[in-house]
Scaffold this motif. Sequence first.
Motif, PDB file in Angstrom:
ATOM      1  N   SER A 224      56.256  35.069  43.772  1.00 30.35           N
ATOM      2  CA  SER A 224      55.427  34.334  42.460  1.00 30.35           C
ATOM      3  C   SER A 224      54.325  33.738  42.753  1.00 30.35           C
ATOM      4  N   GLN A 225      54.360  32.823  43.855  1.00 31.43           N
ATOM      5  CA  GLN A 225      53.085  31.973  44.133  1.00 31.43           C
ATOM      6  C   GLN A 225      52.096  32.321  45.088  1.00 31.43           C
ATOM      7  N   TYR A 226      52.487  33.294  46.012  1.00 31.74           N
ATOM      8  CA  TYR A 226      51.708  33.821  47.159  1.00 31.74           C
ATOM      9  C   TYR A 226      51.393  35.279  46.927  1.00 31.74           C
ATOM     10  N   LEU A 227      52.400  36.299  47.250  1.00 29.39           N
ATOM     11  CA  LEU A 227      52.006  37.587  47.458  1.00 29.39           C
ATOM     12  C   LEU A 227      51.599  38.318  46.311  1.00 29.39           C
ATOM     13  N   THR A 228      52.110  38.124  45.083  1.00 29.90           N
ATOM     14  CA  THR A 228      51.909  38.741  44.001  1.00 29.90           C
ATOM     15  C   THR A 228      50.521  38.443  43.698  1.00 29.90           C
ATOM     16  N   PRO A 229      50.051  37.053  43.188  1.00 32.38           N
ATOM     17  CA  PRO A 229      48.932  36.740  42.790  1.00 32.38           C
ATOM     18  C   PRO A 229      47.694  37.014  43.659  1.00 32.38           C
ATOM     19  N   ILE A 230      47.824  36.988  44.891  1.00 31.61           N
ATOM     20  CA  ILE A 230      46.967  37.363  45.862  1.00 31.61           C
ATOM     21  C   ILE A 230      46.585  38.836  46.057  1.00 31.61           C
ATOM     22  N   PHE A 231      47.833  39.609  45.867  1.00 32.19           N
ATOM     23  CA  PHE A 231      47.396  41.054  46.047  1.00 32.19           C
ATOM     24  C   PHE A 231      46.864  41.717  44.803  1.00 32.19           C
ATOM     25  N   ILE A 232      47.102  41.222  43.478  1.00 33.02           N
ATOM     26  CA  ILE A 232      46.313  41.446  42.445  1.00 33.02           C
ATOM     27  C   ILE A 232      44.907  41.081  42.522  1.00 33.02           C
ATOM     28  N   THR A 233      44.678  40.038  43.052  1.00 32.61           N
ATOM     29  CA  THR A 233      43.325  39.287  43.262  1.00 32.61           C
ATOM     30  C   THR A 233      42.365  40.150  44.146  1.00 32.61           C
ATOM     31  N   ILE A 234      42.972  40.378  45.320  1.00 32.84           N
ATOM     32  CA  ILE A 234      42.451  40.882  46.005  1.00 32.84           C
ATOM     33  C   ILE A 234      41.970  42.747  45.519  1.00 32.84           C
ATOM     34  N   ILE A 235      42.897  43.318  44.954  1.00 33.70           N
ATOM     35  CA  ILE A 235      42.803  44.509  44.528  1.00 33.70           C
ATOM     36  C   ILE A 235      41.556  44.497  43.200  1.00 33.70           C
ATOM     37  N   CYS A 236      41.703  43.577  42.506  1.00 29.82           N
ATOM     38  CA  CYS A 236      40.382  43.420  41.485  1.00 29.82           C
ATOM     39  C   CYS A 236      39.053  43.274  42.194  1.00 29.82           C
ATOM     40  N   TYR A 237      39.083  42.353  43.292  1.00 31.59           N
ATOM     41  CA  TYR A 237      37.825  42.104  43.893  1.00 31.59           C
ATOM     42  C   TYR A 237      37.272  43.298  44.809  1.00 31.59           C
ATOM     43  N   MET A 238      38.496  43.975  45.168  1.00 34.26           N
ATOM     44  CA  MET A 238      37.806  45.287  46.075  1.00 34.26           C
ATOM     45  C   MET A 238      37.455  46.390  44.964  1.00 34.26           C
ATOM     46  N   ARG A 239      38.191  46.336  43.753  1.00 31.64           N
ATOM     47  CA  ARG A 239      37.204  47.419  42.710  1.00 31.64           C
ATOM     48  C   ARG A 239      36.020  46.860  42.333  1.00 31.64           C
ATOM     49  N   ILE A 240      36.051  45.618  42.296  1.00 35.01           N
ATOM     50  CA  ILE A 240      34.698  45.121  41.815  1.00 35.01           C
ATOM     51  C   ILE A 240      33.584  45.521  42.778  1.00 35.01           C
ATOM     52  N   GLY A 241      33.808  45.267  43.929  1.00 34.29           N
ATOM     53  CA  GLY A 241      32.994  45.443  45.263  1.00 34.29           C
ATOM     54  C   GLY A 241      32.667  46.939  45.111  1.00 34.29           C
ATOM     55  N   LEU A 242      33.594  47.972  44.914  1.00 33.98           N
ATOM     56  CA  LEU A 242      33.146  49.001  45.027  1.00 33.98           C
ATOM     57  C   LEU A 242      32.304  49.686  43.800  1.00 33.98           C
ATOM     58  N   PHE A 243      32.711  49.076  42.721  1.00 30.02           N
ATOM     59  CA  PHE A 243      31.957  49.630  41.355  1.00 30.02           C
ATOM     60  C   PHE A 243      30.478  48.975  41.702  1.00 30.02           C
ATOM     61  N   LEU A 244      30.346  48.126  42.269  1.00 26.12           N
ATOM     62  CA  LEU A 244      28.829  47.320  42.219  1.00 26.12           C
ATOM     63  C   LEU A 244      28.126  48.236  43.383  1.00 26.12           C
ATOM     64  N   TRP A 245      28.777  48.578  44.663  1.00 21.75           N
ATOM     65  CA  TRP A 245      28.258  49.399  45.583  1.00 21.75           C
ATOM     66  C   TRP A 245      27.619  50.688  44.972  1.00 21.75           C
ATOM     67  N   ARG A 246      28.573  51.408  44.200  1.00 22.17           N
ATOM     68  CA  ARG A 246      28.571  52.924  43.672  1.00 22.17           C
ATOM     69  C   ARG A 246      27.453  52.753  42.525  1.00 22.17           C
ATOM     70  N   ARG A 247      27.162  51.606  41.858  1.00 22.13           N
ATOM     71  CA  ARG A 247      26.449  51.319  40.546  1.00 22.13           C
ATOM     72  C   ARG A 247      25.068  51.844  40.657  1.00 22.13           C
ATOM     73  N   ARG A 248      24.619  52.567  39.682  1.00 25.62           N
ATOM     74  CA  ARG A 248      23.280  52.886  39.515  1.00 25.62           C
ATOM     75  C   ARG A 248      22.766  51.863  38.371  1.00 25.62           C
ATOM     76  N   ILE A 249      21.614  51.427  38.894  1.00 26.17           N
ATOM     77  CA  ILE A 249      20.862  50.418  37.923  1.00 26.17           C
ATOM     78  C   ILE A 249      20.119  51.219  36.803  1.00 26.17           C
ATOM     79  N   VAL A 250      20.302  51.021  35.452  1.00 26.60           N
ATOM     80  CA  VAL A 250      19.874  51.744  34.540  1.00 26.60           C
ATOM     81  C   VAL A 250      19.446  50.444  33.632  1.00 26.60           C
ATOM     82  N   GLY A 251      18.471  50.987  32.446  1.00 23.69           N
ATOM     83  CA  GLY A 251      17.889  49.963  31.382  1.00 23.69           C
ATOM     84  C   GLY A 251      16.366  49.711  31.556  1.00 23.69           C
TER      85      GLY A 251
END
Length: 244
Positions: free
Chosen positions: A151-178
């Motif tokens: 509850s205090q260590y593994l679950t929060p850190i696992f979810i946090t790391i997954i979110c930041y990995m998804r963010i990093g992957l999204f920014l890496w693949r993102r095409r700049i438009v506008g």
Amino acid sequence: MYEKRRPLSKTNALITNLAVADLMMTILNIPFNILRFVLDNWPFGETMCKLVPFIQSTSVHCSSISMMFIAIERYRNVVGTVQDFRQFNQRKCWPHVRTLVLIWSLSVLLSIPHGLYNQLVSDRFLALTRCKVTYPSQQFRQWLTIFTLLSQYLTPIFITIICYMRIGLFLWRRRIVGTVSEGQRLSINRRKKRRIKMLFMVVLVFAICWLPLNVYHILSDFKFINYRSVLFFTVHWFAMSSVW
């Protein structure tokens, strides 16, 4: 005329909440824990004996859960659509308050056993009073150690790391438009990446600092190693250093 103040964003509210939890740990817990290890006698009474470990557990749970919610909100902001982002920024403060109440309620609820089973133990031969944890059984202690690790260590850190990995992957693949200029787009992306790196470093420091203490509890409570006060004080101090 005064400029209309922008409502506090949910991410900033969570970052502030994280700072409050760390400050509470620094002021209300660390000094008493140092005295608990240094002094042979506990002079602060039974109320503080129960309150100190309860505050510690509440603060740590609040920090780890807040970091998890920050990662989730950053993921929603970065990966979500433009319309979702505008709606997110236009929300009032009440959703923030509900989230903060949820975080603190979970932290308090998960921390009750850590204060409930601490009590004063008197040694008549040495005329000393110590503040010690006394669980109903060794099996209960082991189950609580596993539950707290999750509850205090593994679950929060696992979810946090997954979110930041998804963010990093999204920014890496993102095409700049506008319609903004190339320089403005690069500047915006650099600011986003810099903030994500900062938040990820906070998570990394938390994970590194609290890992030895969690490992020690597992090894000690399951009798892989014997209790050693010097070792416990060292890993405990290292964990507390995450808020400095």
